[in-house]
Design an enzyme around this catalytic site. Structure first.
Site, PDB file in Angstrom:
ATOM      1  N   LYS A  91       0.851  -1.192   0.000  1.00  0.00           N
ATOM      2  CA  LYS A  91       0.000   0.000   0.000  1.00  0.00           C
ATOM      3  C   LYS A  91       0.885   1.240   0.000  1.00  0.00           C
ATOM      4  O   LYS A  91       1.749   1.397   0.874  1.00  0.00           O
ATOM      5  CB  LYS A  91      -0.850  -0.042   1.280  1.00  0.00           C
ATOM      6  CG  LYS A  91      -2.223   0.543   1.183  1.00  0.00           C
ATOM      7  CD  LYS A  91      -2.951   0.293   2.500  1.00  0.00           C
ATOM      8  CE  LYS A  91      -4.375   0.739   2.438  1.00  0.00           C
ATOM      9  NZ  LYS A  91      -5.004   0.689   3.783  1.00  0.00           N
TER      10      LYS A  91
HETATM   11  O1  G3P Z   1      -9.143   1.742   4.919  1.00  0.00           O
HETATM   12  C1  G3P Z   1      -8.891   3.049   5.347  1.00  0.00           C
HETATM   13  C2  G3P Z   1      -9.353   3.227   6.722  1.00  0.00           C
HETATM   14  O2  G3P Z   1      -8.634   2.454   7.640  1.00  0.00           O
HETATM   15  C3  G3P Z   1      -9.449   4.627   7.168  1.00  0.00           C
HETATM   16  O3  G3P Z   1     -10.580   4.645   7.948  1.00  0.00           O
HETATM   17  O4  G3P Z   1     -12.135   5.424   9.639  1.00  0.00           O
HETATM   18  O5  G3P Z   1      -9.688   6.015   9.778  1.00  0.00           O
HETATM   19  O6  G3P Z   1     -11.127   7.040   8.050  1.00  0.00           O
HETATM   20  P1  G3P Z   1     -10.902   5.861   8.897  1.00  0.00           P
END
Ligand code: G3P
Length: 222
Positions: A91
Site C-alpha cells: 500500500k
Molecule cells: O481503509 C482506510 C481506513 O482504515 C481509514 O478509515 O475510519 O480512519 O477514516 P478511517
C-alpha cells in the site's frame, strides 16, 4: 462485491473469516498502532510477523502500508513487505513519489494499493500507474461535508470508460449504508471495520420477529 476487513486485529480477522465471506484484509499504520501493546518494544520484525500472521488467517490480498515518503525507500520497503507472503499487497500513498513506487512495483509484478485517495484525478493516476487497487476514503470525505460515495461513483464510471483493471476498494467505511451504496454503484470491494460487518446483519424487525417466534415456539416445548 468482495468483502475485505479493515483491521490489524487478529481476533477480529479470525471472527470475520469464520463467517466464510472474507476476501481480504487492509491495514494501515494507524490500525497497526491500535494492536501494539508496548510501542517501545515493537520492532519492524514484529510488524512483519504480524502481517504474516494475518496472511495465515485469510486466503486473499492483505494490504500492508509503506511508511517512507520517497519513491526509492517505498520501493525498498515494498519489496521487503512482498517477501513476507505471496498475498501481501503493497500500500502506497497517492503522492507523486507513491505513484512512482506503484509504477515500479507493478512493473515488477507486485500487487499494489494506492491509498489516501480523495479525488477522481488521483484515481486516474493510480490506474495509469498500474495499481492493482485504489482506495477512496469515503468516511473522511463525509467528515468534511463532501460526498464520499459520489467519488466512488465517479471512479467506477471513469474506470469503466477505459477498462482499467485497477479494482476499487471503498475504504474508510463507517456504517452499513456505505457498504450498500458501494454495492449499488458496483465497486469491486468494500473494506469494512469488524463492527460494521456485524451491523450489516442487524435489523430491529429481525430481532423482534425472532423474539416472538421463540415465545410462540415455547408452547411446543411443554
Ligand atoms: O481503509 C482506510 C481506513 O482504515 C481509514 O478509515 O475510519 O480512519 O477514516 P478511517
Amino acid at each position: 462485491m468482495k468483502f475485505f476487513i479493515d483491521t490489524a486485529n487478529l481476533d477480529e480477522i479470525r471472527s470475520a473469516a469464520e463467517l466464510g465471506m472474507l476476501d481480504g484484509v487492509t491495514t494501515n499504520p494507524s490500525l497497526i498502532a491500535k494492536i501494539v501493546k508496548d510501542p517501545s518494544n515493537f520492532t519492524r520484525r514484529d510488524f512483519f510477523d504480524h502481517i504474516a500472521a494475518i496472511c495465515d488467517l485469510v486466503d486473499g490480498p492483505v494490504s500492508a502500508e509503506v511508511t517512507s515518503l520517497d519513491a526509492a525507500s517505498m520501493i525498498k520497503e515494498g519489496e521487503e513487505l512482498a517477501a513476507i507472503h505471496d498475498n501481501v499487497t503493497i500500500k502506497c500513498p497517492l503522492t507523486i513519489d507513491g505513484l512512482k513506487a506503484i509504477r515500479h512495483l507493478s512493473e515488477a509484478g507486485r500487487a499494489t494499493n494506492a491509498t489516501l485517495v480523495f479525488s477522481p484525478s488521483q484515481a486516474i493516476l493510480a490506474a495509469k500507474a498500474g495499481a492493482s487497487f485504489v482506495s477512496p476514503f469515503v468516511g473522511r470525505l463525509d467528515d468534511i461535508s463532501a460526498e464520499g460515495m459520489a467519488l466512488v461513483e465517479d471512479i467506477v464510471d471513469i474506470y469503466d470508460n477505459y477498462g482499467y483493471m485497477t479494482e476499487v476498494i471503498v475504504a474508510s467505511v463507517r456504517h452499513p449504508q456505505h457498504v450498500v451504496e458501494a454495492a449499488r454503484i458496483g465497486a469491486d470491494i468494500a473494506t469494512i471495520p469488524y463492527s460494521v460487518i456485524r451491523q450489516l446483519a442487524v435489523h430491529p424487525l429481525t430481532e423482534s420477529g425472532l423474539k416472538k417466534f421463540m415465545e410462540d415456539a415455547a408452547v411446543m416445548k411443554k
